[in-house]
Design a protein around this motif. Sequence first.
Motif, PDB file in Angstrom:
ATOM      1  N   PRO A 102       0.818  -1.225   0.000  1.00 32.92           N
ATOM      2  CA  PRO A 102       0.000   0.000   0.000  1.00 32.92           C
ATOM      3  C   PRO A 102       0.853   1.277   0.000  1.00 32.92           C
TER       4      PRO A 102
ATOM      5  N   ARG B 120       1.977   2.398  -3.473  1.00 33.65           N
ATOM      6  CA  ARG B 120       0.945   2.677  -4.456  1.00 33.65           C
ATOM      7  C   ARG B 120       1.332   3.826  -5.393  1.00 33.65           C
TER       8      ARG B 120
ATOM      9  N   SER C  93       2.008   3.211  -9.334  1.00 34.44           N
ATOM     10  CA  SER C  93       1.084   3.715 -10.349  1.00 34.44           C
ATOM     11  C   SER C  93       1.814   4.587 -11.362  1.00 34.44           C
TER      12      SER C  93
ATOM     13  N   VAL D 171      -7.156   3.896 -10.952  1.00 35.91           N
ATOM     14  CA  VAL D 171      -6.083   3.830  -9.964  1.00 35.91           C
ATOM     15  C   VAL D 171      -5.894   5.149  -9.216  1.00 35.91           C
TER      16      VAL D 171
END
Lengths: 417, 327
Positions: B243, B246, B250, B321
């Motif tokens: 997490p 992220r 991305s 996302v």
Amino acid sequence: MKKSLRMGGIVATAALAAVSLAGCGFGGGTASDGADGKATTLNLLVPSYSDNTQGLWETVIKDFEAANKDITVELEVQSWDNLNDVVTTKVQGNKAPDIMNGGPFAGFAADELLYPIEDVVSADTLGDFQESFVESASVDGVQYGAPLLASARALFVNEDLLAQAGVTEVPATWDELLAAATKVSKIGGGVAGYGLPLGSEEAQAESAIWFYGAGGGFGDATEITVDTPENLKGAEFIQKLVEAGATQPDAGATDRSPLMDVFVQGKIGMIIGLPPTVGQIAEGNPEMKYSVNPIPTMDGEPFTLGVADHLMAFKNDGKKQAAITKFLDFFYSADQYVPWVTAEKFLPTTKSGSSAMDSNEDLLPFLEMLPDAQFYPSTNPKWDATNAAFKSLVGQLAQGKDAQAVLSEIQAKADAG
Amino acid sequence: MTPDDMTQSIDEPPVPTGAANGRPRAGVVRARAAAGTRLTDLFSALPWIGPALILIFGVVLFPAVVMIYNSTRDISLSGIDKGSVGFENYETLFAFAPLGGIMVRTVIWVFAVVTIAVLASLALAQFLNKAFPGRQIVRMAVLIPWAASVVMTTLVVYYGLEGYIGIINKFLVDINLIDAPYGWTKNATSAFVWSIGIAVFVSLPFTTYTILAGLATVPADVLEAAKMDGAGRIRTYVAIVLPQLRGALSVAVLINIINVFNSLPILKIMTGSIPGYDADTVMTMIFKYIQNEHKIDVASALSVIAFLIVVVIVAIYVKLVKPMKEL
């Protein structure tokens, strides 16, 4: 605030650079056009035939400028791969070269960009071109190309490999070729009987060998005929060669230049070669015993595929006609032209050049074949599309695709133009 | 001003909730007074944003507009514009039977390369994040595929796979994996698979370093807390590290998608000599239209389609996302 000022400066500089770069691509200034009768600059765009090309042209230009003080010639050498893109970009930007050395020119002629050749060479030069090249240099009866050099193809045979395989006579017909190539392939150890380069590089040339050899062909200036019964026989024979294992593996995706290297290394029994192949062997593997022979055809009738490249003159603003004439006449004079074409190891296209060179033993077999030469229908406006279709599609023959389907596919692409 | 403060002052809703987090509320006051002077503000800002705008117009919008314009023209083989043909170039394109296969292959190409590259990079970054002797050298080594020219890297593999002289082919024969040299680059499927491998290889450095930067931001105390609470390694990685990654992930995925979609040289070299269109993606097809068929107009039409595809992919990605959203 100071920081953003500096950033602004950087961004402004970048923007300026970007804008001025963009300006370059879209119609910037042109070189001096000689309207005032003083210095005229001729732009000469040529492809590279060999490592010598640039030096050879520079010699010609130096001599020419010494004889004509009021004309300067700007030389630009490009690879064959890039030539078309370069000239297309130049034409789009209204900066076409004044003289260009290239292959097909029907597209330029159709767009009325070219001088008819009689407007830019003297009558003497025009009369010196061999008649056999005039037709393939003309569109609708007007000659736009000045034939520059020619090549013919012949069967190069590795005598040692053939002897090793027990083949005593160089094949003249397809049946003999198939038998001989199959035997040579059986030697093993990566040796292939016949080198079949159907990869995209020059697939149209290898196809022509078999299509014309079967009595077919690609058509003429008005019609492209690929999907014919004769060509089908040629296509089916190509498949027969592949299926019999008489060729190198993956023939459909093998390009000509790398395969020629393999031949020079002595691992291929027979391959179709060009005049420069002689020099390649002399340089890479001088010990190899080889011979240059007529191309085998279905019934043994002699045939060769001739290719002529041309010089063409672009009109642009129409102010440089006199300078172009001077340059072309100078270049085609025997004492300039013969050393040039000899050094490039191609065949001459002028009568005077031909008689000056007929003592050259390397080229003799090719010069003898030239009268039987067939040419691509390169003045047909659809030839470019046909050529492209051959490059990208004909290799499928060697991958086992149905021969008729391949021919129909190429014909359809050619007709679409 | 820190970037954080900037977002605060711009995104701040008019409701004064500022007291809750105790930050200065200067932005709110200005926003209320600004309504009438917004235009003057814009003009006074112009000298500062102007150069950036010129840059955007010059290098981004102008070429895109020329491309779209060219796609509706009839351009001759020698590059002369013969006038408008409306959507005829697009019709030519959609009538071209292999186009469906080319689209499917493009999707496979992008999906396979990006997925494999990201998964491999996650592992690689995890490894490089550990302290071990010589880590600096290994980290530098990972950069090599990035520093080398893509064309060069591809040519090395290409010649390695060559049938007569290729060293990779010879090796595979020597270890008895194959009986005779195989034409890897001469058959559509094998050439395509090898190309994917090379594309993954050259994508690794960027992806790994982006993830490595993300790993550096994972606070040590959180990891320690997880350990204290008795979380296993896998649990820690999935629930704590991933997490936190992220943002980095991305960005890495988004940039890779665009890069890989637009990549020409690898496929051009590896599959260039294969007849037919069985190994082509949208990019190599654009190249074939220009180089082989000299159809700049149709090539432009395909470029426009490619452009739209990228825009759609990126839009979907951003929507799903939300890479720009703060955690």
